[in-house]
Design a protein around this motif. Structure first.
Motif, PDB file in Angstrom:
ATOM      1  N   ARG A 198       0.959  -1.259  -0.059  1.00 39.38           N
ATOM      2  CA  ARG A 198       0.136   0.014   0.300  1.00 39.38           C
ATOM      3  C   ARG A 198       0.823   1.301  -0.099  1.00 39.38           C
ATOM      4  NH1 ARG A 198      -3.946  -0.179   5.206  1.00 39.38           N
ATOM      5  NH2 ARG A 198      -1.989  -1.013   5.993  1.00 39.38           N
ATOM      6  N   ASN A 199       0.369   2.154  -0.452  1.00 43.34           N
ATOM      7  CA  ASN A 199       1.271   3.363  -0.654  1.00 43.34           C
ATOM      8  C   ASN A 199       1.581   3.919   0.855  1.00 43.34           C
ATOM      9  OD1 ASN A 199       0.787   3.547  -3.248  1.00 43.34           O
ATOM     10  ND2 ASN A 199      -0.905   5.220  -3.513  1.00 43.34           N
ATOM     11  N   ILE A 200       0.616   3.892   1.575  1.00 39.91           N
ATOM     12  CA  ILE A 200       0.831   4.235   2.952  1.00 39.91           C
ATOM     13  C   ILE A 200       2.142   3.470   3.729  1.00 39.91           C
ATOM     14  CG2 ILE A 200      -0.679   2.748   4.063  1.00 39.91           C
ATOM     15  CD1 ILE A 200       0.249   6.378   5.231  1.00 39.91           C
ATOM     16  N   THR A 201       2.249   2.247   3.323  1.00 41.81           N
ATOM     17  CA  THR A 201       3.353   1.342   3.788  1.00 41.81           C
ATOM     18  C   THR A 201       4.873   2.053   3.303  1.00 41.81           C
ATOM     19  OG1 THR A 201       1.970  -0.594   3.854  1.00 41.81           O
ATOM     20  CG2 THR A 201       4.173  -0.880   3.845  1.00 41.81           C
ATOM     21  N   GLU A 203       5.144   5.106   2.030  1.00 44.59           N
ATOM     22  CA  GLU A 203       5.601   6.288   2.731  1.00 44.59           C
ATOM     23  C   GLU A 203       6.352   5.996   4.003  1.00 44.59           C
ATOM     24  OE1 GLU A 203       1.752   8.199   2.265  1.00 44.59           O
ATOM     25  OE2 GLU A 203       1.745   8.585   0.165  1.00 44.59           O
ATOM     26  N   LYS A 204       5.637   5.363   4.769  1.00 45.20           N
ATOM     27  CA  LYS A 204       6.055   5.026   6.272  1.00 45.20           C
ATOM     28  C   LYS A 204       7.649   4.699   6.139  1.00 45.20           C
ATOM     29  CE  LYS A 204       1.950   4.167   8.639  1.00 45.20           C
ATOM     30  NZ  LYS A 204       1.098   3.380   9.503  1.00 45.20           N
ATOM     31  N   PHE A 205       7.864   3.725   5.070  1.00 46.57           N
ATOM     32  CA  PHE A 205       9.257   3.229   4.934  1.00 46.57           C
ATOM     33  C   PHE A 205      10.350   4.324   4.773  1.00 46.57           C
ATOM     34  CE2 PHE A 205      12.830   2.172   2.011  1.00 46.57           C
ATOM     35  CZ  PHE A 205      13.227   1.119   2.755  1.00 46.57           C
ATOM     36  N   MET A 207       9.739   7.747   5.389  1.00 48.92           N
ATOM     37  CA  MET A 207       9.556   8.524   6.608  1.00 48.92           C
ATOM     38  C   MET A 207      10.405   8.259   7.599  1.00 48.92           C
ATOM     39  SD  MET A 207       5.597   9.877   6.201  1.00 48.92           S
ATOM     40  CE  MET A 207       5.505  10.786   7.633  1.00 48.92           C
ATOM     41  N   ALA A 208      10.446   6.765   7.790  1.00 44.47           N
ATOM     42  CA  ALA A 208      11.029   6.383   9.072  1.00 44.47           C
ATOM     43  C   ALA A 208      12.521   6.672   8.840  1.00 44.47           C
ATOM     44  CB  ALA A 208      10.969   4.924   9.171  1.00 44.47           C
ATOM     45  N   ARG A 209      13.073   6.739   7.615  1.00 43.26           N
ATOM     46  CA  ARG A 209      14.650   6.850   7.380  1.00 43.26           C
ATOM     47  C   ARG A 209      15.219   8.464   7.056  1.00 43.26           C
ATOM     48  NH1 ARG A 209      12.851   2.316   6.416  1.00 43.26           N
ATOM     49  NH2 ARG A 209      14.259   0.423   6.665  1.00 43.26           N
ATOM     50  N   LEU A 214      12.981  11.989   2.232  1.00 42.64           N
ATOM     51  CA  LEU A 214      11.386  12.611   2.503  1.00 42.64           C
ATOM     52  C   LEU A 214      11.080  13.355   1.361  1.00 42.64           C
ATOM     53  CD1 LEU A 214      11.951  13.936   6.091  1.00 42.64           C
ATOM     54  CD2 LEU A 214      10.740  11.708   5.520  1.00 42.64           C
ATOM     55  N   ILE A 217       9.502  11.302  -1.916  1.00 43.95           N
ATOM     56  CA  ILE A 217       8.486  10.020  -1.526  1.00 43.95           C
ATOM     57  C   ILE A 217       7.491  10.323  -2.563  1.00 43.95           C
ATOM     58  CG2 ILE A 217       6.580   9.587  -0.097  1.00 43.95           C
ATOM     59  CD1 ILE A 217       8.500  10.249   2.492  1.00 43.95           C
TER      60      ILE A 217
END
Length: 414
Positions: A198-201, A203-205, A207-209, A214, A217
């Motif tokens: 999913r796109n949110i997954t 994006e979180k990958f 953002m966590a780095r 950023l 993305i």
């Protein structure tokens, strides 16, 4: 009788090998020489040296075709042993001069090394080891560079593998040997797997780095959504997927090991008295400053002028003349790592040092390539570095610019 004969009780020529060492031994002023074969075992080398030392009650000079390596370390362990390194090409040419037929064997090379040490004391100088920290630093910076080269090699293999089945990440990422790139590929090693996410997954990958990831993305998520498979043949995808994951894991391990080296190098470098001097050079930074310090060492008598450093670093061109012909070529006999260190430093200095930037621009305006301009700049930098190193004075850009103005340098008139 020359100085070397007066100083040492035993003179030895040594031809090294991985498993054994051929030696030619001359005691004192005796014209008699003996030949032995010493196994490459620490115990055998120690026993042989101690026996000679006890029998002659004096110091030992050893000529060997090395400046470092296991046999040199074994010899330097003993305070009564002085190593005289002989350049391999010099010994080879000496052999050819005496034996035009091309005859060669190990005992002969050992005796030739002994002859060179005794007959040319001005050319064959003793190896003066630096402090333990400086020697350790020299080995560490070379080993670190080897790890960096391994990382680059694996990154090239990774790029090649991706081109076979999954080329899109090469468009989404500019740094192909980074942790971010490898983590992404380990998590999503195929286009099918990342398109299922999913796109949110995704994006979180990123953002966590944090960091630069950023800002890209949205572009990357859009690229994933519009991507089309290069191939759907599983016989192609499966092997290259496995290779991709394996290479990514190797690169991540290398990255971690390089960081460990960086910490140890920084610790040793800061402990050395010349650290401030090399840190003052524009463009050196935490990577190149230790490499340059290790290249020059601590012995101020090692080099008598800047030209000797330029030759040692392989920055001086070589001119050959024969009859009416003359040609200039690259200096081949030098440490490639040391030459690389000086050239990389020169390239880094272009954007930091005012005069270096002007000099580089002038060289490019003359039609020289980037590499040629950087080599010329490195050659010029060595003269400045030699003066700073010899006088133990950190570099000061403002002082150097003042000198250039006082001399009406054409560099500043441009």
């Amino acid at each position: 009788m020359n100085n070397i004969k007066r100083k040492f009780a035993v003179h030895i020529g040594l031809d090294w090998a991985n498993k054994k060492h051929d030696v030619c031994v001359q005691i004192g002023d005796s014209k008699t020489r003996s030949f032995e074969v010493i196994p490459h075992l620490p115990e055998a080398i120690d026993t042989w040296l101690h026996k000679l030392h006890v029998e002659t009650k004096g110091d030992i000079a050893v000529a060997v075709e090395l400046t470092k390596g296991p046999i040199v370390y074994a010899l330097q362990k003993h305070s009564f042993v002085t190593v005289f390194p002989i350049h391999g090409l010099t010994l080879s040419q000496y052999r050819k001069a005496l034996y035009p037929s091309g005859a060669k064997d190990d005992p002969m090379d050992a005796e030739l090394a002994l002859d060179m040490m005794l007959n040319y004391p001005d050319k064959v100088k003793p190896l003066k080891p630096s402090s333990g920290d400086c020697r350790a630093l020299a080995l560490l910076v070379e080993q670190r560079r080897a790890l960096v080269d391994d990382r680059r090699s694996n990154a090239n293999k990774l790029i090649s593998a991706l081109k076979q089945y999954y080329p899109q990440p090469l468009e989404w990422f500019s740094h192909r040997d980074s942790e971010l790139f490898c983590d992404f590929l380990i998590k999503w090693p195929t286009l099918e797997s990342v398109k299922r996410a999913r796109n949110i997954t995704i994006e979180k990958f990123f953002m966590a780095r944090g960091g630069n990831s950023l800002s890209n993305i949205t572009k990357r998520v859009e690229g994933i959504s519009s991507a089309v498979p290069l191939t759907e043949d599983n016989s192609v995808i499966l092997p290259h997927k496995m290779l991709t994951i394996a290479l990514c894991k190797q690169i991540l391990t290398l990255i971690q090991n390089i960081r460990v080296y960086d910490k140890q190098i920084a610790l040793l470098f800061k402990s050395l008295p010349d650290a401030e001097l090399f840190e003052s050079l524009p463009g050196t930074g935490p990577c190149l400053a230790p490499r340059l310090l290790a290249a020059l060492g601590e012995d101020r008598t090692r080099f008598n002028n800047a030209q000797e450093i330029q030759n040692y670093a392989g920055l001086s061109p070589v001119t050959e003349r024969s009859g009416q012909k003359s040609w200039v070529h690259w200096r081949w006999q030098c440490s490639k790592f040391i030459r690389q260190s000086f050239i990389e430093w020169a390239a880094k200095s272009v954007g930091i040092s005012y005069w270096a930037g002007l000099y580089y621009a002038q060289q490019r305006a003359k039609g020289n390539t980037h590499q040629s301009a950087v080599r010329s700049l490195a050659y010029k930098w060595v003269r400045i570095l030699y003066r700073c190193w010899k006088t133990k004075t950190p570099y000061d850009e403002s002082k150097y610019l003042k000198v250039l103005r006082e001399r009406n340098s054409p560099l500043l008139a441009a």
